[in-house]
Write a protein that holds these residues in place. Structure first.
Motif, short mmCIF file in Angstrom:
data_model
loop_
_atom_site.label_atom_id
_atom_site.label_comp_id
_atom_site.label_asym_id
_atom_site.label_seq_id
_atom_site.Cartn_x
_atom_site.Cartn_y
_atom_site.Cartn_z
N PRO A 41 5.40 5.68 4.35
CA PRO A 41 5.71 4.82 3.39
C PRO A 41 4.86 4.54 1.45
O PRO A 41 5.70 4.57 0.85
CB PRO A 41 5.01 3.29 3.71
N GLN A 42 3.73 5.68 1.39
CA GLN A 42 3.65 5.74 0.03
C GLN A 42 3.84 6.41 -0.55
O GLN A 42 3.59 6.42 -1.41
CB GLN A 42 1.70 6.24 0.22
N LEU A 43 4.94 7.42 0.26
CA LEU A 43 5.38 8.82 -0.76
C LEU A 43 7.09 8.37 -0.75
O LEU A 43 6.99 8.07 -2.51
CB LEU A 43 5.77 9.68 0.22
N LEU A 44 7.53 7.27 0.07
CA LEU A 44 8.57 6.76 -0.78
C LEU A 44 8.45 5.57 -1.70
O LEU A 44 8.81 5.51 -2.73
CB LEU A 44 8.76 5.40 0.87
N ASP A 45 6.77 4.94 -1.16
CA ASP A 45 6.75 4.09 -2.30
C ASP A 45 6.78 4.62 -4.47
O ASP A 45 6.96 4.15 -4.99
CB ASP A 45 5.28 3.16 -2.58
N ASP A 46 6.15 5.70 -4.06
CA ASP A 46 6.14 6.18 -4.95
C ASP A 46 6.78 7.67 -5.44
O ASP A 46 7.01 8.51 -6.89
CB ASP A 46 4.34 7.78 -5.45
N ARG A 84 7.93 10.37 -3.93
CA ARG A 84 7.33 11.67 -3.75
C ARG A 84 8.06 11.82 -2.20
O ARG A 84 8.65 13.06 -1.60
CB ARG A 84 6.13 11.93 -3.30
N LEU A 85 8.66 10.82 -2.13
CA LEU A 85 9.94 10.76 -0.30
C LEU A 85 11.18 10.76 -0.84
O LEU A 85 10.53 8.99 -1.22
CB LEU A 85 9.30 10.53 0.49
N ALA A 86 12.01 10.70 -1.21
CA ALA A 86 13.52 9.66 -1.21
C ALA A 86 14.23 10.28 -0.34
O ALA A 86 14.15 10.85 0.59
CB ALA A 86 13.94 10.55 -2.55
N ILE A 87 15.59 8.78 0.03
CA ILE A 87 16.39 8.73 1.13
C ILE A 87 17.76 9.40 0.73
O ILE A 87 18.19 8.25 -0.56
CB ILE A 87 16.60 7.61 1.64
N GLN A 98 8.45 16.02 -1.97
CA GLN A 98 8.17 17.29 -2.98
C GLN A 98 7.33 17.28 -1.80
O GLN A 98 6.64 18.57 -3.03
CB GLN A 98 7.28 16.06 -3.85
N GLN A 99 6.71 17.47 -0.75
CA GLN A 99 6.02 18.31 0.03
C GLN A 99 6.15 18.24 1.39
O GLN A 99 6.89 17.82 2.11
CB GLN A 99 4.33 18.27 -0.11
N LYS A 100 6.30 19.29 1.86
CA LYS A 100 6.51 19.44 3.46
C LYS A 100 6.02 18.70 4.64
O LYS A 100 4.32 18.20 4.24
CB LYS A 100 5.54 20.96 4.48
N GLN A 141 15.03 19.35 -6.50
CA GLN A 141 14.28 20.05 -7.22
C GLN A 141 13.77 20.84 -6.59
O GLN A 141 13.95 21.07 -5.43
CB GLN A 141 12.46 19.75 -7.87
N PRO A 142 14.06 22.56 -6.50
CA PRO A 142 13.77 23.86 -5.64
C PRO A 142 12.30 23.59 -5.84
O PRO A 142 11.95 23.69 -6.09
CB PRO A 142 13.96 24.68 -6.48
#
Length: 164
Positions: free
Chosen positions: A13-18, A20-23, A160-162, A144-145
């Motif tokens: 959830p923190q990656l979604l909030d900031d 770094r994870l998008a849908i 943005q990360q694995k 991004q690539p």
């Protein structure tokens, strides 16, 4: 790698909030035999021209996912059966097209995952106009690539990360 996009969202959830994870927004239709696929992202930005798509898929994919910013054009197909077979044979995990595909029966016979906005019978131009490995926007999501893409029956995620 086994994953569910729902679990990845729940676990990060923190990656979604900031951001770094998008849908990606709903609406990308599934083609190909792999409903679930993931990999490091390679990007293309083209408009109704797939010469760069072909040249990119001719290279070894190494399990990567090709993300094509096709400008959401619904007037021509950027990927067809021959390119899907090329992607399969060269080790690409999948293709996401912000635009259309064609030869859907042929794509559906390939052992890769493909997402696209729809199908269109007309082929694209072959002028070689476009850009490779740049930041693109797919459905309002920046890609991004080197980002990681995770796709399954419930959606497509860009990280943005694995993710473990």
């Amino acid at each position: 790698m086994t994953f569910a996009t729902t679990d990845l969202c729940d676990d990060h959830p923190q990656l979604l909030d900031d951001g770094r994870l998008a849908i990606l927004p709903p609406g990308y239709k599934h083609y190909g035999r792999q409903v679930t696929f993931s990999g490091r992202v390679t990007t293309l930005k083209v408009f109704e021209d797939n010469a760069l798509v072909r040249s990119t898929l001719e290279a070894p994919g190494n399990g990567n996912v090709l993300v094509i910013d096709g400008g959401a054009s619904m007037r021509r197909a950027l990927v067809g059966g021959q390119l899907a077979l090329l992607a399969q044979d060269n080790g690409w995990a999948g293709i996401v097209v912000d635009g259309c595909v064609r030869d859907s029966d042929e794509i559906n016979a390939c052992e890769i995952g493909v997402r696209a906005l729809g199908v269109h019978p007309q082929k694209s131009a072959k002028k070689g106009v476009g850009e490779r490995n740049i930041r693109v926007a797919i459905g309002g999501v920046f890609v991004q690539p080197g980002d990681w893409l995770y796709a399954d029956a419930d959606g497509v995620l860009i990280a943005q990360q694995k993710l473990a």
